[in-house]
Design a protein around this motif. Structure first.
Motif, short mmCIF file in Angstrom:
data_model
loop_
_atom_site.label_atom_id
_atom_site.label_comp_id
_atom_site.label_asym_id
_atom_site.label_seq_id
_atom_site.Cartn_x
_atom_site.Cartn_y
_atom_site.Cartn_z
N ALA A 81 48.62 44.01 16.58
CA ALA A 81 47.58 43.55 17.51
C ALA A 81 47.71 42.06 17.82
N GLY A 82 48.60 41.36 17.10
CA GLY A 82 48.78 39.93 17.32
C GLY A 82 47.65 39.09 16.76
N LEU A 83 46.96 39.63 15.77
CA LEU A 83 45.83 38.91 15.18
C LEU A 83 46.28 38.16 13.93
N PRO A 84 45.53 37.13 13.55
CA PRO A 84 45.89 36.32 12.38
C PRO A 84 45.56 37.03 11.07
N LYS A 85 46.01 36.43 10.00
CA LYS A 85 45.79 36.96 8.65
C LYS A 85 44.31 37.17 8.35
N ARG A 86 43.46 36.30 8.86
CA ARG A 86 42.02 36.42 8.61
C ARG A 86 41.49 37.77 9.09
N ALA A 87 42.01 38.29 10.20
CA ALA A 87 41.59 39.61 10.68
C ALA A 87 41.97 40.69 9.68
N LYS A 145 39.50 45.84 17.42
CA LYS A 145 39.05 45.72 18.81
C LYS A 145 37.57 45.31 18.83
N GLY A 146 36.79 45.94 17.97
CA GLY A 146 35.39 45.55 17.84
C GLY A 146 35.24 44.14 17.30
N LEU A 147 36.09 43.78 16.34
CA LEU A 147 36.05 42.44 15.76
C LEU A 147 36.32 41.37 16.82
N GLN A 149 35.60 41.35 19.78
CA GLN A 149 34.45 41.21 20.68
C GLN A 149 33.31 40.39 20.08
N VAL A 150 33.46 40.02 18.82
CA VAL A 150 32.44 39.21 18.14
C VAL A 150 32.79 37.74 18.34
N ASP A 151 31.96 37.03 19.07
CA ASP A 151 32.22 35.61 19.31
C ASP A 151 32.27 34.83 18.01
N GLY A 152 33.37 34.11 17.81
CA GLY A 152 33.51 33.24 16.65
C GLY A 152 33.81 33.96 15.35
N TRP A 153 34.29 35.20 15.39
CA TRP A 153 34.53 35.96 14.17
C TRP A 153 35.46 35.24 13.20
N ASP A 160 29.37 38.73 7.73
CA ASP A 160 28.74 38.70 9.06
C ASP A 160 29.66 39.32 10.11
N ALA A 161 30.95 38.98 10.04
CA ALA A 161 31.90 39.55 11.00
C ALA A 161 32.01 41.06 10.83
N ALA A 162 32.16 41.52 9.59
CA ALA A 162 32.29 42.95 9.33
C ALA A 162 31.02 43.69 9.73
N GLN A 163 29.87 43.15 9.38
CA GLN A 163 28.61 43.81 9.69
C GLN A 163 28.38 43.91 11.19
#
Length: 191
Positions: A81-87, A145-147, A149-153, A160-163
């Motif tokens: 997905a090209g996302l960083p390790k934090r994802a 994909k849902g993550l 869409q969360v501003d500032g995740w 908070d991000a997971a919830q």
């Protein structure tokens, strides 16, 4: 407030403080989960895998081959997905909470509605078909994909991000898996 009452209140407050000082470290030590003796937390925090430090007591489970393969699949999907390790850390911590990294099928009477897979996603809530949700790559990409869409995740506490994505009845439960998830990502990202 009269002098006698004030002295009583201050005396009780002093006893409570003293009791907390002496009992606090003992109680906190007794409640600490078992961790590996590796100093992964320091290195992991420097890599922004845990930008806020862990929140609360941490849990840890020993992973079997299936759980390890599922964690590796989550990391591979995150890279795809090209996302960083934090994802990947957020995704693995979420899966640890939801399924202990087990790709769960229908659990019969013990099932939470129609929740399935690594993230306990529900077909009736639009996450995909049962076949899709029980595919580790698909379910990870759906969660992420849902993550996205969360501003500032990227900069918010993991729980908070997971919830925000999962909308769990236990919103603070994700935080307990942050250290183990970060350790898994740190160990497997370049594999």
């Amino acid at each position: 407030m009269n002098t006698m009452l004030r002295k009583s209140v201050l005396g009780i407050a002093g006893l409570a403080f003293t009791g907390g000082v002496f009992a606090g470290p003992i109680a906190a030590h007794a409640a600490e989960p078992v961790h590996d003796s590796k100093p992964a937390a320091v290195a992991v925090q420097g890599d922004k895998l845990i930008p806020h430090g862990v929140q609360g007591a941490q849990s840890k489970i020993d992973l079997n081959d299936e759980q390890t393969a599922n964690a590796t699949a989550i990391i591979a999907a995150t890279k795809k997905a090209g996302l960083p390790k934090r994802a990947a850390v957020i995704s693995i911590a979420t899966s640890l909470q939801e399924s202990k990294l087990e790709n769960l099928g229908h659990l019969g009477d013990k099932n939470d509605h129609d929740s399935l897979g690594l993230f306990q996603q529900r077909p009736s809530s639009g996450w995909g078909s049962p076949e899709q949700i029980t595919d580790p790559e698909y379910s990870t990409l759906a969660f992420e994909k849902g993550l996205k869409q969360v501003d500032g995740w990227q900069d918010m506490p993991l729980t908070d991000a997971a919830q925000t994505v999962q909308v769990s009845a236990y919103p603070d439960a994700y935080a307990q898996w942050e250290q183990q998830a970060a350790d898994i990502v740190a160990h497997n990202w370049n594999s």
